[in-house]
Write a protein that holds these residues in place. Structure first.
Motif, PDB file in Angstrom:
ATOM      1  N   LEU A 133     -49.774   4.073   0.397  1.00 13.83           N
ATOM      2  CA  LEU A 133     -50.763   4.382  -0.644  1.00 13.83           C
ATOM      3  C   LEU A 133     -51.162   3.109  -1.383  1.00 13.83           C
ATOM      4  CD1 LEU A 133     -49.042   7.603  -1.999  1.00 13.83           C
ATOM      5  CD2 LEU A 133     -51.198   7.524  -0.723  1.00 13.83           C
ATOM      6  N   PRO A 134     -51.816   2.163  -0.708  1.00  7.97           N
ATOM      7  CA  PRO A 134     -52.148   0.887  -1.349  1.00  7.97           C
ATOM      8  C   PRO A 134     -53.137   1.019  -2.493  1.00  7.97           C
ATOM      9  CG  PRO A 134     -53.273   1.080   0.760  1.00  7.97           C
ATOM     10  CD  PRO A 134     -52.293   2.228   0.682  1.00  7.97           C
ATOM     11  N   SER A 135     -53.929   2.081  -2.489  1.00  4.71           N
ATOM     12  CA  SER A 135     -54.927   2.280  -3.548  1.00  4.71           C
ATOM     13  C   SER A 135     -54.530   3.383  -4.525  1.00  4.71           C
ATOM     14  CB  SER A 135     -56.288   2.600  -2.926  1.00  4.71           C
ATOM     15  OG  SER A 135     -56.718   1.547  -2.102  1.00  4.71           O
ATOM     16  N   GLY A 136     -53.294   3.841  -4.437  1.00  4.22           N
ATOM     17  CA  GLY A 136     -52.819   4.886  -5.335  1.00  4.22           C
ATOM     18  C   GLY A 136     -52.819   6.257  -4.694  1.00  4.22           C
ATOM     19  N   GLY A 137     -52.158   7.165  -5.350  1.00  6.14           N
ATOM     20  CA  GLY A 137     -51.989   8.521  -4.835  1.00  6.14           C
ATOM     21  C   GLY A 137     -50.625   9.030  -5.226  1.00  6.14           C
ATOM     22  N   VAL A 138     -50.177  10.060  -4.543  1.00 11.94           N
ATOM     23  CA  VAL A 138     -48.874  10.665  -4.842  1.00 11.94           C
ATOM     24  C   VAL A 138     -48.013  10.653  -3.593  1.00 11.94           C
ATOM     25  CG1 VAL A 138     -47.664  12.746  -5.611  1.00 11.94           C
ATOM     26  CG2 VAL A 138     -49.881  12.156  -6.609  1.00 11.94           C
ATOM     27  N   ALA A 139     -46.811  10.127  -3.725  1.00 10.72           N
ATOM     28  CA  ALA A 139     -45.827  10.117  -2.638  1.00 10.72           C
ATOM     29  C   ALA A 139     -44.729  11.112  -2.992  1.00 10.72           C
ATOM     30  CB  ALA A 139     -45.243   8.726  -2.442  1.00 10.72           C
ATOM     31  N   THR A 140     -44.595  12.158  -2.191  1.00  6.51           N
ATOM     32  CA  THR A 140     -43.594  13.191  -2.437  1.00  6.51           C
ATOM     33  C   THR A 140     -42.478  13.063  -1.415  1.00  6.51           C
ATOM     34  OG1 THR A 140     -45.306  14.690  -3.267  1.00  6.51           O
ATOM     35  CG2 THR A 140     -43.183  15.665  -2.692  1.00  6.51           C
ATOM     36  N   ILE A 141     -41.259  12.929  -1.897  1.00  3.23           N
ATOM     37  CA  ILE A 141     -40.088  12.779  -1.025  1.00  3.23           C
ATOM     38  C   ILE A 141     -39.214  14.019  -1.182  1.00  3.23           C
ATOM     39  CG2 ILE A 141     -38.173  11.307  -0.342  1.00  3.23           C
ATOM     40  CD1 ILE A 141     -40.972   9.964  -0.287  1.00  3.23           C
ATOM     41  N   ALA A 142     -38.970  14.716  -0.077  1.00  2.00           N
ATOM     42  CA  ALA A 142     -38.193  15.954  -0.128  1.00  2.00           C
ATOM     43  C   ALA A 142     -37.196  15.989   1.022  1.00  2.00           C
ATOM     44  CB  ALA A 142     -39.128  17.167  -0.051  1.00  2.00           C
ATOM     45  N   THR A 143     -36.121  16.738   0.830  1.00  2.00           N
ATOM     46  CA  THR A 143     -35.130  16.945   1.888  1.00  2.00           C
ATOM     47  C   THR A 143     -34.805  18.426   1.981  1.00  2.00           C
ATOM     48  OG1 THR A 143     -33.253  16.624   0.360  1.00  2.00           O
ATOM     49  CG2 THR A 143     -34.086  14.668   1.523  1.00  2.00           C
ATOM     50  N   ARG A 144     -34.357  18.807   3.168  1.00  2.00           N
ATOM     51  CA  ARG A 144     -33.890  20.182   3.373  1.00  2.00           C
ATOM     52  C   ARG A 144     -32.971  20.178   4.595  1.00  2.00           C
ATOM     53  NH1 ARG A 144     -38.992  20.050   5.794  1.00  2.00           N
ATOM     54  NH2 ARG A 144     -39.083  20.932   7.901  1.00  2.00           N
ATOM     55  N   THR A 145     -32.203  21.232   4.734  1.00  2.00           N
ATOM     56  CA  THR A 145     -31.348  21.400   5.904  1.00  2.00           C
ATOM     57  C   THR A 145     -31.973  22.425   6.822  1.00  2.00           C
ATOM     58  OG1 THR A 145     -29.367  20.866   4.622  1.00  2.00           O
ATOM     59  CG2 THR A 145     -29.039  21.992   6.720  1.00  2.00           C
ATOM     60  N   ASP A 146     -32.066  22.079   8.101  1.00  2.00           N
ATOM     61  CA  ASP A 146     -32.691  22.964   9.080  1.00  2.00           C
ATOM     62  C   ASP A 146     -31.873  22.918  10.371  1.00  2.00           C
ATOM     63  OD1 ASP A 146     -34.356  24.549  10.589  1.00  2.00           O
ATOM     64  OD2 ASP A 146     -35.971  23.087  10.750  1.00  2.00           O
ATOM     65  N   GLY A 147     -31.238  24.043  10.699  1.00  2.00           N
ATOM     66  CA  GLY A 147     -30.462  24.102  11.930  1.00  2.00           C
ATOM     67  C   GLY A 147     -29.324  23.108  11.989  1.00  2.00           C
ATOM     68  N   ALA A 156     -47.483  11.133   1.814  1.00  2.00           N
ATOM     69  CA  ALA A 156     -48.339  10.230   1.044  1.00  2.00           C
ATOM     70  C   ALA A 156     -49.739  10.818   1.029  1.00  2.00           C
ATOM     71  CB  ALA A 156     -48.352   8.846   1.688  1.00  2.00           C
ATOM     72  N   GLU A 157     -50.221  11.151  -0.151  1.00  2.00           N
ATOM     73  CA  GLU A 157     -51.539  11.771  -0.295  1.00  2.00           C
ATOM     74  C   GLU A 157     -52.372  10.969  -1.279  1.00  2.00           C
ATOM     75  OE1 GLU A 157     -50.740  16.446   0.457  1.00  2.00           O
ATOM     76  OE2 GLU A 157     -49.675  15.576  -1.265  1.00  2.00           O
ATOM     77  N   GLY A 158     -53.477  10.448  -0.779  1.00  2.00           N
ATOM     78  CA  GLY A 158     -54.353   9.631  -1.603  1.00  2.00           C
ATOM     79  C   GLY A 158     -55.630   9.319  -0.853  1.00  2.00           C
ATOM     80  N   ALA A 159     -56.627   8.832  -1.575  1.00  2.00           N
ATOM     81  CA  ALA A 159     -57.948   8.611  -0.977  1.00  2.00           C
ATOM     82  C   ALA A 159     -57.898   7.653   0.202  1.00  2.00           C
ATOM     83  CB  ALA A 159     -58.905   8.079  -2.046  1.00  2.00           C
ATOM     84  N   ARG A 160     -57.019   6.657   0.156  1.00  2.00           N
ATOM     85  CA  ARG A 160     -56.947   5.663   1.239  1.00  2.00           C
ATOM     86  C   ARG A 160     -55.548   5.599   1.845  1.00  2.00           C
ATOM     87  NH1 ARG A 160     -59.430   0.077  -0.528  1.00  2.00           N
ATOM     88  NH2 ARG A 160     -59.144  -0.254   1.707  1.00  2.00           N
ATOM     89  N   ALA A 161     -54.882   6.731   1.919  1.00  2.00           N
ATOM     90  CA  ALA A 161     -53.552   6.766   2.541  1.00  2.00           C
ATOM     91  C   ALA A 161     -53.663   6.311   3.989  1.00  2.00           C
ATOM     92  CB  ALA A 161     -52.990   8.180   2.473  1.00  2.00           C
ATOM     93  N   ARG A 162     -52.826   5.366   4.372  1.00  2.00           N
ATOM     94  CA  ARG A 162     -52.921   4.838   5.737  1.00  2.00           C
ATOM     95  C   ARG A 162     -51.642   4.091   6.090  1.00  2.00           C
ATOM     96  NH1 ARG A 162     -54.135  -0.695   5.682  1.00  2.00           N
ATOM     97  NH2 ARG A 162     -54.698  -1.527   3.619  1.00  2.00           N
TER      98      ARG A 162
END
Length: 218
Positions: A133-147, A156-162
């Protein structure tokens, strides 16, 4: 038809250590240089009117250096006596390193107990999510247990996420064909961490959204 230069081979142990050391030196030089500049100002008798600015520079740079070292101990090495880390501890490492950047960190990882390999994957994945997210945005970090496996997800969600080309290659476990080794080594290290632990790494990149998902054994 144009000739394409062959990709460099994947690094062996010595080359890998050199690349990581080079990245760490690159990260450390900026705050270290700022501390040195601040100290020079304090010693300069003609710059006493800048004493408060110098102290502010030294304090901010020292905090940055401490955050970098604390992060690197978990992200790149095993130079710590702890065998496991809590989600809260890892969140503090990441937030301390990325504080002041354009992206906002949303730490939603479970406050569970994570092994060294899981912790290394988690903090590196979080850092690379923020870096997407070099131009800004929201980075959400989550964990869960699966199997019976730990799933670590960074969105990473933002206008220029790359992702840069070097990062795409590294996250796929591919050698660097062109670009900067310093931009390649941390994504490759994350891929290597997941692979060596018996896990896997999945990358999805769409317009305005990048998702990194690591599956790690429990």
């Amino acid at each position: 038809m144009t000739d394409t230069a062959p990709a460099s081979p994947l690094p062996d142990g010595q080359a890998l250590a050199a690349l990581i050391a080079g990245k760490l030196c690159h990260d450390f030089i900026s705050p270290a240089g700022a501390i040195s500049s601040g100290l020079d100002l304090l010693k300069d008798p003609t710059a006493q009117d800048m004493r408060d600015d110098a102290m502010g520079l030294i304090e901010a740079s020292a905090r940055k250096m401490v955050a970098l070292v604390a992060f690197a101990r978990v992200a790149f090495g095993a130079a710590t006596s702890a065998e496991r880390f809590s989600g809260a501890e890892l969140g503090e490492l990441v937030s301390g390193l990325t504080e002041g950047g354009r992206a906002t960190l949303e730490w939603a990882a479970e406050d569970a107990s994570y092994s060294k390999a899981q912790s290394r994957a988690l903090v590196n994945l979080a850092y690379l999510t923020m870096a997407a997210l070099p131009s800004g945005g929201v980075a959400t970090i989550a964990t869960r247990t699966d199997g019976g496996r730990l799933v670590i997800e960074g969105r990473a969600e933002g206008a220029r996420a790359r992702l840069k080309g070097e990062a795409v290659a590294g996250l796929a476990g591919q050698p660097l064909s062109e670009g900067l080794p310093g931009q390649w080594i941390q994504p490759y290290w994350l891929w290597l961490t997941a692979r060596d632990a018996g896990g896997s790494l999945v990358v999805q990149a769409d317009e305005g959204r990048v998702v990194l998902t690591a599956h790690m054994p429990n």
